[in-house]
Design a protein around this motif. Structure first.
Motif, PDB file in Angstrom:
ATOM      1  N   PHE A   8       0.801  -1.218   0.000  1.00  0.00           N
ATOM      2  CA  PHE A   8       0.000   0.000   0.000  1.00  0.00           C
ATOM      3  C   PHE A   8       0.841   1.279   0.000  1.00  0.00           C
ATOM      4  O   PHE A   8       0.451   2.274  -0.601  1.00  0.00           O
ATOM      5  CB  PHE A   8      -0.958   0.015   1.195  1.00  0.00           C
ATOM      6  N   LEU A   9       1.959   1.270   0.706  1.00  0.00           N
ATOM      7  CA  LEU A   9       2.834   2.445   0.793  1.00  0.00           C
ATOM      8  C   LEU A   9       4.289   2.032   0.544  1.00  0.00           C
ATOM      9  O   LEU A   9       5.093   1.947   1.479  1.00  0.00           O
ATOM     10  CB  LEU A   9       2.705   3.095   2.183  1.00  0.00           C
ATOM     11  N   PRO A  10       4.631   1.768  -0.705  1.00  0.00           N
ATOM     12  CA  PRO A  10       5.991   1.301  -1.002  1.00  0.00           C
ATOM     13  C   PRO A  10       7.075   2.256  -0.520  1.00  0.00           C
ATOM     14  O   PRO A  10       8.118   1.822  -0.030  1.00  0.00           O
ATOM     15  CB  PRO A  10       6.012   1.183  -2.530  1.00  0.00           C
ATOM     16  N   TRP A  11       6.833   3.545  -0.597  1.00  0.00           N
ATOM     17  CA  TRP A  11       7.837   4.523  -0.173  1.00  0.00           C
ATOM     18  C   TRP A  11       8.098   4.410   1.327  1.00  0.00           C
ATOM     19  O   TRP A  11       9.237   4.508   1.764  1.00  0.00           O
ATOM     20  CB  TRP A  11       7.393   5.938  -0.549  1.00  0.00           C
ATOM     21  N   LEU A  12       7.068   4.162   2.121  1.00  0.00           N
ATOM     22  CA  LEU A  12       7.244   4.029   3.564  1.00  0.00           C
ATOM     23  C   LEU A  12       8.017   2.763   3.904  1.00  0.00           C
ATOM     24  O   LEU A  12       8.840   2.752   4.822  1.00  0.00           O
ATOM     25  CB  LEU A  12       5.874   4.019   4.258  1.00  0.00           C
ATOM     26  N   SER A  13       7.788   1.719   3.156  1.00  0.00           N
ATOM     27  CA  SER A  13       8.523   0.472   3.362  1.00  0.00           C
ATOM     28  C   SER A  13      10.026   0.684   3.178  1.00  0.00           C
ATOM     29  O   SER A  13      10.831   0.190   3.964  1.00  0.00           O
ATOM     30  CB  SER A  13       8.023  -0.593   2.388  1.00  0.00           C
ATOM     31  N   LEU A  14      10.382   1.421   2.146  1.00  0.00           N
ATOM     32  CA  LEU A  14      11.801   1.686   1.901  1.00  0.00           C
ATOM     33  C   LEU A  14      12.394   2.584   2.982  1.00  0.00           C
ATOM     34  O   LEU A  14      13.526   2.365   3.428  1.00  0.00           O
ATOM     35  CB  LEU A  14      11.986   2.312   0.517  1.00  0.00           C
ATOM     36  N   ILE A  15      11.643   3.568   3.433  1.00  0.00           N
ATOM     37  CA  ILE A  15      12.150   4.456   4.484  1.00  0.00           C
ATOM     38  C   ILE A  15      12.339   3.684   5.785  1.00  0.00           C
ATOM     39  O   ILE A  15      13.320   3.894   6.500  1.00  0.00           O
ATOM     40  CB  ILE A  15      11.206   5.668   4.659  1.00  0.00           C
ATOM     41  N   TRP A  36       2.876   3.379  -9.681  1.00  0.00           N
ATOM     42  CA  TRP A  36       2.633   2.683  -8.423  1.00  0.00           C
ATOM     43  C   TRP A  36       3.028   1.215  -8.516  1.00  0.00           C
ATOM     44  O   TRP A  36       3.591   0.654  -7.577  1.00  0.00           O
ATOM     45  CB  TRP A  36       1.162   2.814  -8.032  1.00  0.00           C
ATOM     46  N   ILE A  37       2.771   0.591  -9.652  1.00  0.00           N
ATOM     47  CA  ILE A  37       3.105  -0.825  -9.825  1.00  0.00           C
ATOM     48  C   ILE A  37       4.618  -1.051  -9.750  1.00  0.00           C
ATOM     49  O   ILE A  37       5.069  -1.919  -8.993  1.00  0.00           O
ATOM     50  CB  ILE A  37       2.505  -1.372 -11.138  1.00  0.00           C
ATOM     51  N   PRO A  38       5.450  -0.305 -10.482  1.00  0.00           N
ATOM     52  CA  PRO A  38       6.896  -0.487 -10.318  1.00  0.00           C
ATOM     53  C   PRO A  38       7.378  -0.147  -8.904  1.00  0.00           C
ATOM     54  O   PRO A  38       8.297  -0.787  -8.386  1.00  0.00           O
ATOM     55  CB  PRO A  38       7.511   0.463 -11.344  1.00  0.00           C
ATOM     56  N   ALA A  39       6.748   0.837  -8.261  1.00  0.00           N
ATOM     57  CA  ALA A  39       7.134   1.188  -6.892  1.00  0.00           C
ATOM     58  C   ALA A  39       6.848   0.034  -5.950  1.00  0.00           C
ATOM     59  O   ALA A  39       7.650  -0.276  -5.057  1.00  0.00           O
ATOM     60  CB  ALA A  39       6.393   2.447  -6.447  1.00  0.00           C
ATOM     61  N   CYS A  40       5.724  -0.605  -6.124  1.00  0.00           N
ATOM     62  CA  CYS A  40       5.363  -1.758  -5.308  1.00  0.00           C
ATOM     63  C   CYS A  40       6.330  -2.915  -5.535  1.00  0.00           C
ATOM     64  O   CYS A  40       6.785  -3.553  -4.569  1.00  0.00           O
ATOM     65  CB  CYS A  40       3.935  -2.178  -5.641  1.00  0.00           C
TER      66      CYS A  40
END
Length: 67
Positions: A8-15, A36-40
């Motif tokens: 749901f929040l790929p950016w938060l996962s990386l952080i 969003w798909i590549p980010a996920c």
């Protein structure tokens, strides 16, 4: 739980993994629906890599301890 965040929040996962710059880039990528798909996928790949690194470090630690 981390995989739910990565979906749901790929950016938060990386952080949360300590990859702040990657998280910011991922956030810009996630802003678009197409991005969003590549980010996920990126977040899932980073999670798998993190878990693999942990397993490898554990194995190396045990090998060094037994020698």
């Amino acid at each position: 739980m981390r995989y739910v965040i990565a979906f749901f929040l790929p950016w938060l996962s990386l952080i949360l993994q300590g990859k702040i710059l990657s998280g910011i880039i991922c956030l810009f990528l996630q802003i678009t629906i197409i991005g969003w798909i590549p980010a996920c996928i990126w977040a899932f790949t980073a999670l798998n890599r993190m878990y693999a690194d942990r397993r490898t470090q554990k194995i190396v630690k045990e090998i060094r301890r037994n020698n």
